[in-house]
Scaffold this active site. Structure first.
Site: not given
Ligand code: DX5
Ligand code: ZN
Length: 217
Positions: A67, A141-144, A36, A197, A32, A65, A136, A7, A174, A176, A34
């Site tokens: 969102m 909404g957020f990475g990490g 938003m 991440s 990928h 993707h 999901m 991503s 997708d 964690g 994302d």
């Molecule tokens: C979250 C995104 C993911 C995100 C995953 O809303 O859809 O694609 O980038 O990030 P990691 O792999 O760090 O959880």
């Molecule tokens: Zn995603």
């Protein structure tokens, strides 16, 4: 062999071309993307202009993707910009059937996404018109964020339905994903792993991709 979709949400946007090249050289299968909108999820990222800019710089399929609320408003723009897969959330539109039809009419693969709180039963009647189901494994909404293990049973249910009905959809996860959670997801039936991440947060992205691919061996 499981596919890996890094991503770019976790990439350095000022170096996007290099960041994509890096994972392509490192064995990534898809990119990928994302998007938003600050409404469907409490964060903003990027949209169609990024797909357009990235398209000439990679051979890999662009896995978009969305969102966003009312994704049908953006489907044609994503398709024209070079998206190969467009995934929309079951929770984001009351006209899911129409939206999936729009994606396929644009000759793009159609993906259907469910949030951690959404049961598989909500999309059971739409599975015949999807090329990919994205489970999901965090709240979008957020990475990490940390992997939510209660989502694993949905991967198993989707794998069972796929076999029972002879569907051919990919099962993507997708959120964690690391070498440990990857193993759990693959064993449950996942065929595509998104990782932000875990791939971009390390100095050797290629090694991280290899780790994910080998996590079940
Ligand atoms: C979250 C995104 C993911 C995100 C995953 O809303 O859809 O694609 O980038 O990030 P990691 O792999 O760090 O959880
Ligand atoms: Zn995603």
């Amino acid at each position: 062999m499981v596919k890996i979709a890094p991503s770019i949400l976790s990439a350095d946007f000022a170096e996007l071309k290099k960041e994509i090249q890096k994972v392509e050289d490192g064995g990534a299968d898809w990119i990928h993307i994302d998007t938003m909108d600050g409404h469907f999820v409490p964060n903003l990222s990027f949209g169609v202009p990024i797909v357009k800019s990235v398209r000439p710089h990679t051979q890999l399929p662009l896995d978009c993707h969305l969102m966003v609320e009312n994704p049908e408003n953006y489907i044609n723009d994503f398709a024209e910009s070079g998206a190969d897969i467009i995934s929309i959330h079951a929770e984001s539109t009351v006209h899911l059937h129409r939206a999936l039809q729009m994606i396929r009419s644009a000759e793009v693969k159609a993906g259907l996404v469910i949030n951690p709180a959404t049961p598989v039963s909500m999309i059971a009647d739409s599975l015949h018109m999807t090329d990919l189901v994205l489970v999901m494994t965090v709240n979008p909404g957020f990475g990490g964020q940390s992997f939510i293990k209660e989502t694993v049973s949905k991967i198993e249910q989707l794998a069972a339905l796929k076999q029972e009905h002879g569907y051919s959809y990919e099962i993507e996860v997708d959120g964690g994903i690391n070498d440990e959670t990857a193993k759990v997801c693959i064993e449950a039936g996942a065929t595509v792993l998104v990782a932000g991440s875990y791939v971009y947060g390390a100095s050797d992205a290629g090694q991280q991709i290899t780790n994910l691919k080998q996590s079940v061996k």
